[in-house]
Scaffold this active site. Sequence first.
Site, PDB file in Angstrom:
ATOM      1  N   CYS A  36       2.430  -0.351  -8.788  1.00  0.00           N
ATOM      2  CA  CYS A  36       3.285  -0.139  -9.957  1.00  0.00           C
ATOM      3  C   CYS A  36       2.994   1.104 -10.519  1.00  0.00           C
ATOM      4  O   CYS A  36       1.837   1.871 -10.583  1.00  0.00           O
ATOM      5  CB  CYS A  36       2.946  -0.843 -11.410  1.00  0.00           C
ATOM      6  SG  CYS A  36       3.514  -2.827 -11.111  1.00  0.00           S
ATOM      7  N   ARG A  63       4.642   3.742  -5.598  1.00  0.00           N
ATOM      8  CA  ARG A  63       3.652   2.778  -5.997  1.00  0.00           C
ATOM      9  C   ARG A  63       4.261   1.508  -6.277  1.00  0.00           C
ATOM     10  O   ARG A  63       3.684   0.308  -6.268  1.00  0.00           O
ATOM     11  CB  ARG A  63       3.189   3.010  -7.133  1.00  0.00           C
ATOM     12  CG  ARG A  63       2.371   4.527  -6.978  1.00  0.00           C
ATOM     13  CD  ARG A  63       1.857   4.909  -8.616  1.00  0.00           C
ATOM     14  NE  ARG A  63       0.898   3.903  -9.032  1.00  0.00           N
ATOM     15  CZ  ARG A  63      -0.383   4.265  -8.709  1.00  0.00           C
ATOM     16  NH1 ARG A  63      -0.787   5.267  -7.957  1.00  0.00           N
ATOM     17  NH2 ARG A  63      -1.141   3.119  -9.291  1.00  0.00           N
ATOM     18  N   TRP A 120       5.940  -3.138  -8.893  1.00  0.00           N
ATOM     19  CA  TRP A 120       5.885  -3.938  -7.752  1.00  0.00           C
ATOM     20  C   TRP A 120       5.344  -5.226  -8.001  1.00  0.00           C
ATOM     21  O   TRP A 120       4.072  -5.214  -8.611  1.00  0.00           O
ATOM     22  CB  TRP A 120       4.528  -3.041  -6.740  1.00  0.00           C
ATOM     23  CG  TRP A 120       4.562  -4.005  -5.264  1.00  0.00           C
ATOM     24  CD1 TRP A 120       5.082  -3.639  -4.025  1.00  0.00           C
ATOM     25  CD2 TRP A 120       3.469  -5.021  -5.211  1.00  0.00           C
ATOM     26  NE1 TRP A 120       4.794  -4.494  -3.197  1.00  0.00           N
ATOM     27  CE2 TRP A 120       3.733  -5.436  -3.723  1.00  0.00           C
ATOM     28  CE3 TRP A 120       2.710  -5.690  -5.739  1.00  0.00           C
ATOM     29  CZ2 TRP A 120       3.083  -6.271  -3.146  1.00  0.00           C
ATOM     30  CZ3 TRP A 120       1.871  -6.709  -5.163  1.00  0.00           C
ATOM     31  CH2 TRP A 120       2.209  -7.111  -3.580  1.00  0.00           C
ATOM     32  N   ASN A 171       0.276  -1.571 -15.426  1.00  0.00           N
ATOM     33  CA  ASN A 171       0.020  -1.587 -13.942  1.00  0.00           C
ATOM     34  C   ASN A 171      -1.381  -2.422 -13.727  1.00  0.00           C
ATOM     35  O   ASN A 171      -2.488  -1.885 -14.404  1.00  0.00           O
ATOM     36  CB  ASN A 171      -0.191  -0.112 -13.511  1.00  0.00           C
ATOM     37  CG  ASN A 171      -0.726  -0.216 -11.947  1.00  0.00           C
ATOM     38  OD1 ASN A 171      -0.323  -0.959 -11.279  1.00  0.00           O
ATOM     39  ND2 ASN A 171      -1.483   1.131 -11.664  1.00  0.00           N
ATOM     40  N   GLY A 172      -1.214  -3.624 -13.061  1.00  0.00           N
ATOM     41  CA  GLY A 172      -2.443  -4.235 -12.874  1.00  0.00           C
ATOM     42  C   GLY A 172      -2.186  -5.702 -13.145  1.00  0.00           C
ATOM     43  O   GLY A 172      -1.107  -6.264 -13.067  1.00  0.00           O
ATOM     44  N   GLU A 179      -2.777   0.781  14.957  1.00  0.00           N
ATOM     45  CA  GLU A 179      -2.343   1.595  14.086  1.00  0.00           C
ATOM     46  C   GLU A 179      -0.673   1.972  14.532  1.00  0.00           C
ATOM     47  O   GLU A 179       0.065   1.737  13.613  1.00  0.00           O
ATOM     48  CB  GLU A 179      -3.170   2.634  13.948  1.00  0.00           C
ATOM     49  CG  GLU A 179      -2.437   3.787  12.903  1.00  0.00           C
ATOM     50  CD  GLU A 179      -2.114   3.531  11.559  1.00  0.00           C
ATOM     51  OE1 GLU A 179      -2.655   2.590  11.306  1.00  0.00           O
ATOM     52  OE2 GLU A 179      -1.568   4.343  10.739  1.00  0.00           O
ATOM     53  N   LYS A 214       2.558   0.765  12.101  1.00  0.00           N
ATOM     54  CA  LYS A 214       3.452   1.749  11.718  1.00  0.00           C
ATOM     55  C   LYS A 214       4.782   0.942  12.011  1.00  0.00           C
ATOM     56  O   LYS A 214       5.663   1.112  10.991  1.00  0.00           O
ATOM     57  CB  LYS A 214       3.538   3.111  12.372  1.00  0.00           C
ATOM     58  CG  LYS A 214       2.392   4.025  11.978  1.00  0.00           C
ATOM     59  CD  LYS A 214       2.376   4.444  10.913  1.00  0.00           C
ATOM     60  CE  LYS A 214       1.687   3.854   9.638  1.00  0.00           C
ATOM     61  NZ  LYS A 214       0.478   3.925   9.334  1.00  0.00           N
ATOM     62  N   GLU A 224       5.654  -1.939   9.478  1.00  0.00           N
ATOM     63  CA  GLU A 224       5.653  -1.397   8.391  1.00  0.00           C
ATOM     64  C   GLU A 224       7.202  -0.877   7.780  1.00  0.00           C
ATOM     65  O   GLU A 224       7.621  -1.398   6.891  1.00  0.00           O
ATOM     66  CB  GLU A 224       4.725  -0.303   7.892  1.00  0.00           C
ATOM     67  CG  GLU A 224       3.399  -0.764   7.698  1.00  0.00           C
ATOM     68  CD  GLU A 224       2.624   0.427   7.305  1.00  0.00           C
ATOM     69  OE1 GLU A 224       1.925   0.281   6.244  1.00  0.00           O
ATOM     70  OE2 GLU A 224       2.510   1.472   8.078  1.00  0.00           O
ATOM     71  N   HIS A 266      -5.560 -13.135  27.190  1.00  0.00           N
ATOM     72  CA  HIS A 266      -5.823 -14.329  26.544  1.00  0.00           C
ATOM     73  C   HIS A 266      -4.672 -14.719  25.736  1.00  0.00           C
ATOM     74  O   HIS A 266      -4.955 -15.439  24.656  1.00  0.00           O
ATOM     75  CB  HIS A 266      -7.121 -14.066  25.988  1.00  0.00           C
ATOM     76  CG  HIS A 266      -8.106 -13.897  26.971  1.00  0.00           C
ATOM     77  ND1 HIS A 266      -8.733 -14.676  27.641  1.00  0.00           N
ATOM     78  CD2 HIS A 266      -8.737 -12.555  27.336  1.00  0.00           C
ATOM     79  CE1 HIS A 266      -9.715 -14.102  28.691  1.00  0.00           C
ATOM     80  NE2 HIS A 266      -9.651 -12.769  28.272  1.00  0.00           N
ATOM     81  N   LYS A 275       2.349   1.830  -1.790  1.00  0.00           N
ATOM     82  CA  LYS A 275       1.395   2.790  -0.969  1.00  0.00           C
ATOM     83  C   LYS A 275      -0.058   2.693  -1.807  1.00  0.00           C
ATOM     84  O   LYS A 275      -1.053   2.677  -1.095  1.00  0.00           O
ATOM     85  CB  LYS A 275       1.542   4.059  -1.388  1.00  0.00           C
ATOM     86  CG  LYS A 275       0.984   5.063  -0.868  1.00  0.00           C
ATOM     87  CD  LYS A 275       1.522   6.349  -0.116  1.00  0.00           C
ATOM     88  CE  LYS A 275       0.811   7.157   0.641  1.00  0.00           C
ATOM     89  NZ  LYS A 275       0.654   6.471   2.182  1.00  0.00           N
TER      90      LYS A 275
HETATM   91  C1  G6P Z   1      -1.362   0.092   1.539  1.00  0.00           C
HETATM   92  C2  G6P Z   1      -0.599   1.234   2.373  1.00  0.00           C
HETATM   93  C3  G6P Z   1      -1.358   1.529   3.442  1.00  0.00           C
HETATM   94  C4  G6P Z   1      -2.670   1.814   3.237  1.00  0.00           C
HETATM   95  C5  G6P Z   1      -3.458   0.743   2.751  1.00  0.00           C
HETATM   96  C6  G6P Z   1      -4.738   0.963   2.231  1.00  0.00           C
HETATM   97  O1  G6P Z   1      -1.125  -1.018   2.294  1.00  0.00           O
HETATM   98  O2  G6P Z   1       0.660   0.696   2.298  1.00  0.00           O
HETATM   99  O3  G6P Z   1      -0.674   2.825   4.074  1.00  0.00           O
HETATM  100  O4  G6P Z   1      -3.377   1.915   4.679  1.00  0.00           O
HETATM  101  O5  G6P Z   1      -2.855   0.444   1.494  1.00  0.00           O
HETATM  102  O6  G6P Z   1      -4.798   2.014   1.236  1.00  0.00           O
HETATM  103  P1  G6P Z   1      -5.935   3.025   0.907  1.00  0.00           P
HETATM  104  O7  G6P Z   1      -5.236   4.053  -0.141  1.00  0.00           O
HETATM  105  O8  G6P Z   1      -6.992   2.293   0.381  1.00  0.00           O
HETATM  106  O9  G6P Z   1      -5.896   3.734   2.281  1.00  0.00           O
END
Ligand code: G6P
Length: 611
Positions: A2, A27, A73, A99-100, A484, A488, A491, A507, A606
């Site tokens: 948020c 956010r 969010w 936010n929280g 990773e 990506k 996501e 496996h 994010k």
């Molecule tokens: C969220 C974001 C990711 C990020 C993760 C950890 O899931 O969408 O892109 O890797 O949080 O966030 P941080 O800010 O701790 O790297």
Amino acid sequence: MCGIVAYVGHRNAQDVIIKGLKRLEYRGYDSAGIALLNNGLNIYKKKGKVSDLEDHITDEALRSTIGIGHTRWATHGEPNDVNAHPHYSYSRKLAIIHNGIIENYSSLKKELLKKGHEFLSETDTEVLIHFIEDIWENNNCTLDEAVRLALTRVVGAYAIVIMSNDNPDQLIAARKGSPLVIGVGQQEYFMASDATPIIEYTKDVVYLNDQEIAIIDNGQLRIKTIEDAPLTPYIQKLELELEAIEKGGFDHFMLKEIFEQPKSIKDCLRGRLDSQANRLVLGGIREYVNKMMNAERIIIVACGTSWHAGLVAEYMIEELCRIPVEVEYASEFRYRNPIIREGDVVIAISQSGETADTLAAIDLAKSKGAIIIGVCNVVGSSIARASHAGSYTHAGPEIGVASTKAFTAQLTVLSMICLIIAQKRGTITDQAFHRMLVELETIPDKVESVLELNDKIREIAYTFKDASNFLYLGRGYNFPVALEGALKLKEISYIHAEGYPAAEMKHGPIALIDEEMPVVFIATHDSSYDKIVSNIQEVKARKGRVIAVVTEGDKLIPQMAEFIIEVPAVQDGLMPIVSVVPLQLLSYHIAVMRGCNVDQPRNLAKSVTVE
Ligand code: G6P
């Protein structure tokens, strides 16, 4: 998660807040809302993006010089108009953005229901503002005192801002666990979850700390603790520039950020590394290097992409420093009663520096005597401040929800930390140390040359844009890169993708392989090259469609793979910084071709400030 924005001053609050919310949309973007004082306290809110809110209020004459806004969010209650913030108090005299999470909201709600309160939404936030108002009315105190008293009974995390019908010059804010920055202008104040909504108006900011309350009243800012002790606001200068948070001609922030990597890696190295002088210094950890080199073990805590960076660091630190390393999901670590000994070193990796689980993991480790080294991107963030020492990644603001340049900058910082410890411990030869420094300096150019493959990667993306599944396979340092790459893709394109160690494929995942299955191999020339060639053959034998990231000049794999992407040769431990780049581009193009919202993928945020 948020994003919150608030304004009081002489401008049109609606403009400042809507613009600010757009900057904070990374956010969360389930719903958005704004409260303004114009013929009373009015709240306008809408499910969807900030632009939906904007459309919703275009016809209204909303002149107000004070207001609060929110982009959400969802945690409590589904994302709809009613659950969107701001929320009114019972009498509608107060409005709040939050936010929280208020963890004890249901017991507070029961108390209030007994007193006859009725609630419109399912949110914890509405309960909080009713609770504050209840205290305000029953204690005959000032509003800021009521906020303070209420917060002493609240369990959970919050950054809140409250405005009142009765006072057009007053905003009251508080934080615990979720970030809040206050911008101090000429006769005006801004509040936001990060500095991006503020920078075009002022560079003077105050970061509110946990358990602090800020009161802006009649042009004055006061800060006090939740225990009612007054504090002097500490004004800092922002170093952020406006261009850094704009798209700069790219279609999406994600693409801009992928293309910024040669620069962001250079920024990360600047002033720290000089291969000619054989010098490598990280000022932020200098005083802790001895403790790190003597650590019996290193624990890395992180989430998401940052956790993948931690895996690469594990391989590198164990190889070059010969110190045992454990990489933990912060969310698991914090709840499983881990063994932490005094003197253990915990490296916390976080782009945002606000991830709730990573912060909690740090608190736990700290309470048991561990030394915390933070690797964060956002300067002044909670994790950076909670760490004993650390190194910033200096990648600049990352706005696309899928992390790209922050990841490669994390790898860069972590490799520098590793080399410093290895040199101190004498576990790396002088020649090898020097070779790595020279290599690190060349990485930005190597990444640049991978970016030149963008058109080719777009073509590959076109071939596979309709796939339903993807496998990503790598070995050694390229195994975390496979994870990773898969992350990506899922996501941002919503294609199911899995990353696996290439040998482990046998496996289980091998059962999935047929002529429909694209398999991305990260098969650069390293010590496990021969083994991964065998794995490619195993996939080919089952008619899987192979896309391989290989080292330039590879003669063997191009004969087996349907598509190859050639990257320059790089020393083993540093290869992930380069080999991940084509995977970022591949996901980006596939997502664009599928019509997905690349910068704001569904359900994601994010900065994950809830556990
Ligand atoms: C969220 C974001 C990711 C990020 C993760 C950890 O899931 O969408 O892109 O890797 O949080 O966030 P941080 O800010 O701790 O790297």
